[in-house]
Write a protein that holds these residues in place. Sequence first.
Motif, PDB file in Angstrom:
ATOM      1  N   SER A  73     -11.229  13.206   0.929  1.00 19.90           N
ATOM      2  CA  SER A  73     -11.352  12.374   1.981  1.00 19.90           C
ATOM      3  C   SER A  73     -11.238  13.154   3.310  1.00 19.90           C
ATOM      4  O   SER A  73     -11.785  13.025   4.259  1.00 19.90           O
ATOM      5  CB  SER A  73     -11.148  10.977   1.726  1.00 19.90           C
ATOM      6  N   LEU A  74      -9.764  13.569   3.494  1.00 21.28           N
ATOM      7  CA  LEU A  74      -9.328  14.207   4.625  1.00 21.28           C
ATOM      8  C   LEU A  74     -10.149  15.510   5.004  1.00 21.28           C
ATOM      9  O   LEU A  74     -10.318  15.595   6.244  1.00 21.28           O
ATOM     10  CB  LEU A  74      -7.882  14.606   4.475  1.00 21.28           C
ATOM     11  N   MET A  75     -10.691  16.029   3.978  1.00 25.35           N
ATOM     12  CA  MET A  75     -11.219  17.315   4.350  1.00 25.35           C
ATOM     13  C   MET A  75     -12.746  17.123   4.733  1.00 25.35           C
ATOM     14  O   MET A  75     -13.710  18.023   4.791  1.00 25.35           O
ATOM     15  CB  MET A  75     -11.129  18.373   3.178  1.00 25.35           C
ATOM     16  N   ASN A  76     -13.030  15.679   4.736  1.00 22.05           N
ATOM     17  CA  ASN A  76     -14.622  15.698   5.027  1.00 22.05           C
ATOM     18  C   ASN A  76     -14.842  14.778   6.281  1.00 22.05           C
ATOM     19  O   ASN A  76     -14.788  13.725   6.765  1.00 22.05           O
ATOM     20  CB  ASN A  76     -14.934  14.670   3.984  1.00 22.05           C
ATOM     21  N   PRO A  77     -15.143  15.765   7.570  1.00 27.17           N
ATOM     22  CA  PRO A  77     -15.303  15.138   8.896  1.00 27.17           C
ATOM     23  C   PRO A  77     -16.482  14.453   9.019  1.00 27.17           C
ATOM     24  O   PRO A  77     -16.558  13.667  10.039  1.00 27.17           O
ATOM     25  CB  PRO A  77     -15.399  16.678   9.580  1.00 27.17           C
TER      26      PRO A  77
END
Length: 203
Positions: free
Chosen positions: A120-124
């Motif tokens: 989720s954090l790596m999904n801009p």
Amino acid sequence: MSLMLWLSLLLICMLGAMSPGPSLAVVLRQTVSNGRGHGIAAGCAHAIGVAVWAAATVWGLALLVSRHELIYMMITWAGAAYLAWLGFNALRYAATPDLKAENGKQESYGQAARSGLLISLMNPKLAVFFTALFSQFVSVNQGLEAQLIMVLTAAIVDGLWYTLVALLFSQANLLAWLRRHVKRIEQLTGVVLIGLAVRADMP
């Protein structure tokens, strides 16, 4: 925030959470390969990442991502690299005969949670989604309470959805069938994740 406005927000968050994507693939992989608890851990950690993006959007940080192309592209490339890495690992696991049966290796709950958090954090695209969504609900004179309600609604809906996914797909009959076809599932997951990484890297 009025009840009707909150219900509109809730509905959109539910539809967003239920949209298929790499997050679903990660939660399913953890559930099938490691068990219900690992799937729930990945799903709940994913919700934390969603809360981070939602909070960043509400408090204006996501505008930096949406307005500065270089920053957005750097995050996009990092996300694509992470998706490709997950896909490669899934294909490598699928190519290993009876890995779990031979040595009992299993990911820890911490590893499962980390995979859910990072996906989720790596999904801009979450920043773009929440920027579009919250722009309809944020007002100039809005208080902290209303902002917290928006962030918590997005995070809780996401966590509950992926917990439900883990619970449904860990049912004995369905899980037994999935585990009989775990190699195929790993192969499919790997191909999907790598495909998403390539697509994310395209202009």
